[in-house]
Design a protein around this motif. Sequence first.
Motif, PDB file in Angstrom:
ATOM      1  N   TYR A 108     -29.485  11.904 -85.601  1.00  0.00           N
ATOM      2  CA  TYR A 108     -28.827  12.108 -84.486  1.00  0.00           C
ATOM      3  C   TYR A 108     -29.500  11.060 -83.485  1.00  0.00           C
ATOM      4  CZ  TYR A 108     -32.336  15.215 -84.162  1.00  0.00           C
ATOM      5  OH  TYR A 108     -33.766  15.772 -83.849  1.00  0.00           O
ATOM      6  N   LEU A 109     -30.250  10.493 -83.693  1.00  0.00           N
ATOM      7  CA  LEU A 109     -30.401   9.787 -82.439  1.00  0.00           C
ATOM      8  C   LEU A 109     -30.783   8.289 -82.606  1.00  0.00           C
ATOM      9  CD1 LEU A 109     -33.212  11.549 -80.553  1.00  0.00           C
ATOM     10  CD2 LEU A 109     -31.295  11.033 -80.113  1.00  0.00           C
ATOM     11  N   ARG A 110     -29.609   8.138 -83.752  1.00  0.00           N
ATOM     12  CA  ARG A 110     -29.337   6.240 -84.315  1.00  0.00           C
ATOM     13  C   ARG A 110     -28.719   6.069 -83.673  1.00  0.00           C
ATOM     14  NH1 ARG A 110     -32.209   4.765 -88.271  1.00  0.00           N
ATOM     15  NH2 ARG A 110     -33.275   6.055 -89.357  1.00  0.00           N
ATOM     16  N   ASP A 111     -28.739   4.472 -83.360  1.00  0.00           N
ATOM     17  CA  ASP A 111     -27.549   3.786 -82.361  1.00  0.00           C
ATOM     18  C   ASP A 111     -26.146   4.620 -82.459  1.00  0.00           C
ATOM     19  OD1 ASP A 111     -29.623   2.369 -80.864  1.00  0.00           O
ATOM     20  OD2 ASP A 111     -28.940   0.799 -82.028  1.00  0.00           O
ATOM     21  N   GLY A 112     -25.535   4.412 -83.836  1.00  0.00           N
ATOM     22  CA  GLY A 112     -24.822   5.412 -83.938  1.00  0.00           C
ATOM     23  C   GLY A 112     -23.812   6.763 -83.054  1.00  0.00           C
ATOM     24  N   ALA A 113     -24.769   7.612 -84.521  1.00  0.00           N
ATOM     25  CA  ALA A 113     -24.480   8.987 -83.984  1.00  0.00           C
ATOM     26  C   ALA A 113     -24.757   8.678 -82.101  1.00  0.00           C
ATOM     27  CB  ALA A 113     -25.779   9.576 -83.996  1.00  0.00           C
ATOM     28  N   ILE A 114     -25.241   8.048 -80.965  1.00  0.00           N
ATOM     29  CA  ILE A 114     -25.311   8.525 -80.418  1.00  0.00           C
ATOM     30  C   ILE A 114     -23.878   7.948 -79.532  1.00  0.00           C
ATOM     31  CG2 ILE A 114     -26.944   8.228 -77.999  1.00  0.00           C
ATOM     32  CD1 ILE A 114     -29.647   8.030 -79.070  1.00  0.00           C
ATOM     33  N   LEU A 115     -23.833   6.931 -79.827  1.00  0.00           N
ATOM     34  CA  LEU A 115     -22.368   6.481 -78.860  1.00  0.00           C
ATOM     35  C   LEU A 115     -21.540   7.317 -79.085  1.00  0.00           C
ATOM     36  CD1 LEU A 115     -21.128   3.672 -77.860  1.00  0.00           C
ATOM     37  CD2 LEU A 115     -20.877   2.895 -79.925  1.00  0.00           C
ATOM     38  N   ALA A 116     -21.088   7.883 -80.338  1.00  0.00           N
ATOM     39  CA  ALA A 116     -20.297   8.882 -81.135  1.00  0.00           C
ATOM     40  C   ALA A 116     -20.876  10.209 -80.124  1.00  0.00           C
ATOM     41  CB  ALA A 116     -20.227   8.992 -82.392  1.00  0.00           C
ATOM     42  N   TRP A 117     -21.634  10.699 -80.182  1.00  0.00           N
ATOM     43  CA  TRP A 117     -21.355  12.082 -78.343  1.00  0.00           C
ATOM     44  C   TRP A 117     -21.583  11.638 -77.554  1.00  0.00           C
ATOM     45  CZ3 TRP A 117     -22.230  14.068 -83.161  1.00  0.00           C
ATOM     46  CH2 TRP A 117     -23.203  14.204 -84.398  1.00  0.00           C
ATOM     47  N   ALA A 118     -21.959  10.571 -77.201  1.00  0.00           N
ATOM     48  CA  ALA A 118     -21.704   9.861 -75.996  1.00  0.00           C
ATOM     49  C   ALA A 118     -20.105  10.155 -75.561  1.00  0.00           C
ATOM     50  CB  ALA A 118     -22.635   8.711 -75.368  1.00  0.00           C
ATOM     51  N   ILE A 119     -19.826   9.751 -76.318  1.00  0.00           N
ATOM     52  CA  ILE A 119     -18.025   8.997 -76.268  1.00  0.00           C
ATOM     53  C   ILE A 119     -17.310  10.398 -76.484  1.00  0.00           C
ATOM     54  CG2 ILE A 119     -16.106   8.099 -77.755  1.00  0.00           C
ATOM     55  CD1 ILE A 119     -17.428   5.639 -78.173  1.00  0.00           C
ATOM     56  N   ALA A 120     -17.710  11.474 -77.444  1.00  0.00           N
ATOM     57  CA  ALA A 120     -17.064  12.983 -77.811  1.00  0.00           C
ATOM     58  C   ALA A 120     -17.069  13.436 -75.811  1.00  0.00           C
ATOM     59  CB  ALA A 120     -18.151  12.995 -78.724  1.00  0.00           C
ATOM     60  N   ALA A 121     -18.517  13.932 -75.465  1.00  0.00           N
ATOM     61  CA  ALA A 121     -18.618  14.360 -74.643  1.00  0.00           C
ATOM     62  C   ALA A 121     -18.088  14.182 -73.764  1.00  0.00           C
ATOM     63  CB  ALA A 121     -20.446  14.401 -74.547  1.00  0.00           C
ATOM     64  N   VAL A 122     -17.774  12.767 -73.405  1.00  0.00           N
ATOM     65  CA  VAL A 122     -17.128  12.323 -72.090  1.00  0.00           C
ATOM     66  C   VAL A 122     -15.737  12.615 -72.229  1.00  0.00           C
ATOM     67  CG1 VAL A 122     -16.441  10.756 -70.571  1.00  0.00           C
ATOM     68  CG2 VAL A 122     -19.029  10.490 -71.835  1.00  0.00           C
ATOM     69  N   LEU A 123     -14.892  12.584 -73.314  1.00  0.00           N
ATOM     70  CA  LEU A 123     -13.615  12.682 -73.534  1.00  0.00           C
ATOM     71  C   LEU A 123     -13.288  14.957 -73.478  1.00  0.00           C
ATOM     72  CD1 LEU A 123     -12.404   9.987 -76.190  1.00  0.00           C
ATOM     73  CD2 LEU A 123     -12.234   9.722 -74.180  1.00  0.00           C
ATOM     74  N   LEU A 124     -13.868  14.986 -73.365  1.00  0.00           N
ATOM     75  CA  LEU A 124     -14.263  16.297 -73.789  1.00  0.00           C
ATOM     76  C   LEU A 124     -14.466  16.767 -72.624  1.00  0.00           C
ATOM     77  CD1 LEU A 124     -15.813  17.902 -77.050  1.00  0.00           C
ATOM     78  CD2 LEU A 124     -13.244  17.585 -76.957  1.00  0.00           C
ATOM     79  N   LEU A 125     -15.178  16.197 -71.517  1.00  0.00           N
ATOM     80  CA  LEU A 125     -15.847  16.404 -70.691  1.00  0.00           C
ATOM     81  C   LEU A 125     -14.176  16.710 -69.616  1.00  0.00           C
ATOM     82  CD1 LEU A 125     -17.492  17.569 -67.971  1.00  0.00           C
ATOM     83  CD2 LEU A 125     -18.148  14.992 -67.413  1.00  0.00           C
ATOM     84  N   VAL A 126     -13.512  15.180 -69.409  1.00  0.00           N
ATOM     85  CA  VAL A 126     -12.446  15.310 -68.584  1.00  0.00           C
ATOM     86  C   VAL A 126     -11.970  15.689 -69.626  1.00  0.00           C
ATOM     87  CG1 VAL A 126     -10.863  12.765 -68.855  1.00  0.00           C
ATOM     88  CG2 VAL A 126     -13.492  12.619 -68.626  1.00  0.00           C
TER      89      VAL A 126
END
Length: 806
Positions: free
Chosen positions: A517-535
Motif C-alpha cells: 500500500y506504499l508502493r508508487d502505484g498504490a500511493i498514486l491511486a490513493w492520492a488521486i482517489a482522495a483528492v477527487l472524493l474531497l472535491v
Amino acid sequence: MNLEAISSVRQVKQSHPQIQHANSILSSSAGYLSEYASDSSSTPSGNGYETPPSRLSTPVHRQMQMQESEMTLPARPQAAVPAPLTVGQGANGTVPPYDTLGHNRLSPPTPGVDDTPYIRFAIEQLTFDEELAGRGRHSSEVPDYSHSQQTISGQPVQTTPPQQQKQRQPPRRPLHFPRASSEQSRAKTGDIMLLPSDPPRDRHQLGFVPTPLRLISLGPLVLLCLLMMVGLIFSNIFALTNHGLYDYDGNFTPRYFVFEYLPPMLGFIIIFWLFVVQAAIYRTAPYFSMSKKTPTARRDRTLQTMPITPANFVLPDWRFFHLGEPMIGAVLTVFWLTNWTIPLLSCLYGTQWFTSVGTPRFRWTPVQGLAWFIVVQYLVLIAALIYCMIRFRRRNSALMWDPTCLADLIILFQRSNLLPDYFRSETKEDLPNDLPPRYCRLGYWTTNQSPDFFYAVGEANHPYLELSSSSDKYANEKMDSSRTSGESQEVLRNSQASSFARMLHSPWVRHRWCPWYLRDGAILAWAIAAVLLLVAFLVVSFVNHAVRGGFFAMLPARTQPNGFSPANFLFSFLPSLLGMFLFLAWQPIDVYFRAVQAYVNLSKHDGATARRSLLLSYNAQLPGVVSTKALINRDWKVAYFSFVSLMAATIPVLAGGVFTALLFANGEVRMTASMPGYIALCVLLSIYALSYLIIWPTRFRYLPHSVDSVGGNLSFLYASRLLKDSSIRNIRTKADFIARLNGRVGTTLTGDGRRAGRRTEKHVDQETKYGFGIYTGVDGKEHLGIDRMQRPGSGEMLVLTSRQNS
C-alpha cells in the motif's frame, strides 16, 4: 573369545605353534586385522578362508576402527612378515595343520619376535568394537556356530551351539538404535550444547510484563467498559419509563453535543486504549510463546512469521490462529469488532415525537435494540481483556524488560545458537520460507561444557556454533549433501559467495521492499482517489446550499416506539462507518513509518546515535506522545503522520453526529446538518486527503525484506559485532543497557573494553554512532545490516547513499 581361549593362545607362543583355523566369531575390526596381517602375502587360492563378522557394523564404526587400527597397531619387523599361506580343508571340514607330506603349511615363527602385542591389539579391538556399537555380548543376534571349532595345541575347544546358548541365557529384548540426528552426532564429538536452566538466584529474575498488559492497566479498561455498559442500560430503562430522556432544543446546543458527539468520543477512548494493549500483545506475543516450557505444534516458526507490529485495523489479523496461538487470535478478533462500535454509538440516540407527555414535542431517546447490542459487544470485550490478564502474567513471562526496540535484540540473541541459520539472510526477500523451523525458547541457559548461566533465545539441546566457524557449512548444507565432486562443490561455493556479494552491493536489493500500500502505484491511486472524493464532497455540500437548507432523506424519518428511525440511522451510521474506514486505513501507514524510522536514521551517511536509532520505540509509545518525541528527534514524517492518525479519529465522530432529521414549518421532514460540526468535518477531511500526497517513502524506507517479525530484524544483526561486544554482557537492567549504548558509563561499544569518560553535553558529537550498510561481520565477511560506524581494526561501514536516496 573367552579367557580359556586367550590362555591357550598364550601357550601357543611357548609351545609348538599348531593352529587350526575355522570360521571365526571376531568382529569386523578383527577381520580387518587379518587382512592387515596378510597384505604382504600372496593371493589366497580358492580354498582360502575368510572371517565372517560376528555382527553388522555401520560404515562409520568400521571407518573409525580402520583408522584406529592403523594408528595403534604396533610396528612389526620386516622379518616377521609371514610367508605365503595356502590353507585347505580336510575331509571332515576341518583345516589340518600339516599337508600330506607332513610339512607345516604355516611359515615358522621368526625367533626373537614377540607376537603378544598383536594378540593384545586384537583383544582390545574386540572390546572397543563391542562397546562402541553397544552390542556384542548382549546382542540378540547370534552368529551360526554349527560348523565352528578351534583347535589350539592339539586340544579342541568346542563352541557352544546357539540353541544351547539361548537356553542358558535369559531372553533379552532386541536393542534398537535410532539414527542419530546431526545435532546428536555433533554432540558426540564434543560440541557445545545449550541446556535449559532455571534462573539462578543471583541473577535477574524473569517475569516482566509490559505496563499495558498488567492488571494496573487492564483493570481500569475493564472498569471503563463496565461504566459504558451501565450507562447504556440506564438510558434504555430510563427512556422507557420517562418517555425519552430530554427535550430536543436544537442542533447547536450542549444537549446536541452530548447525544450526538459524546458517545463515540467515549468509545474512542476505549479504542485508543485497545490500540496500546494491542501493540503490547504484538511485540511480546513471540516471547511469551517462547517462554513455554514444552513446545507445541505450529510454534516452530515463531521468529520468522509471528508479527511484532500491529496489523489489526481495516481487516482482522487471523495469523495467530495458524501460529499456535488461537486464543490470541480470538482476542484480536474481538478487538477488531470493537472498532466498529463507533458507528453504532454515533447513531445510538435520535429524536422522537412524543404527544403523551404534556405539550407534543421532540425528545431525545435511545435506539433500544442497538443499545443492547452494544452492551453485549462490550461484555465480550471484557471477557477478552480478562483472558489477557490471565495469559500475560508474570508466571508466563520470561522477559527481563519490554522488548520495544532494535537494541533489545542484542541482549536476547547475543549468545543464541540460532544465529547460523540467518547466514546470508539479509538479502532474501521471502525470509519466512528460507529459514528452517526451530522450537525456540526464551530464558536462562547453560551448556554441557561450562557451568555458566546466560540469558538468550535459543533451541534446547542444539549445538552452539559460532558464526565464524559454521557460516559456510550452513550456507552450503544442501550443496554438500549432493553427490557432486569436490571440485564442483568448490566452484559452486565460490559462485554463491560472489552472487551474495553482488546482491549486497546492489541498490535494487537494498531498496527492494516496502508494503504494497506504499508502493508508487498504490500511493498514486490513493492520492488521486482522495483528492477527487474531497472535491466531490465539497461541491455537493456547498453548491446551492444543499446542506444548510436540508435535503430529503428518501427514507421514512418517523421514529418508531423503540427509538429507531431509518433516516436518522442511515445518515448517522453510514457517514461514521466511512469515517471509521478512513481512520483505520491510515493506521498501517503510521505503524510502518514508526517501525522503519530507526533504519532511516541508521542509513544516513554519518549514522545515528543509539537514542535516535537502536533505542527508538515509536510503536510502543502512547498516542500523542509519538508526535512529541518525533518532533524532539526531528523525525518530521513520523511526527506528522502520527498527528494525522490521531486527528483522523475525529472524522467518524463528526460524520456520525452532524446530520439529523427535522420537521420544517411547511410540514416537510428534511435531513439537516449542524454547520459548525460540518465545517470542521470539511477541514479535517481536506487535511486527511492532502496527506496522501506526501506519504511517498524515501528510498531509505525501502528495505531488502519485511521487518514485521523478530527474524526480519535479526537478519540485519546476526553477524554484527554488537552481539559479541564484551561491554554489553551480563546486563541486569534496561537503564544500564541504555547507558552503555549511549556511552554514559565507564565502557563503550569499542569492542576492546576501553574505558571512556562520562558523556557531557559538550561531547555529543563524540557519542557512539551506528549505521545500516555493508560492514565486516564476526566471520570476517561482508554483510548488510547494523553495526558501529567505526570500529577499531575493521574500518568504516559502507552506507549505500546517493542523492536520490535522501
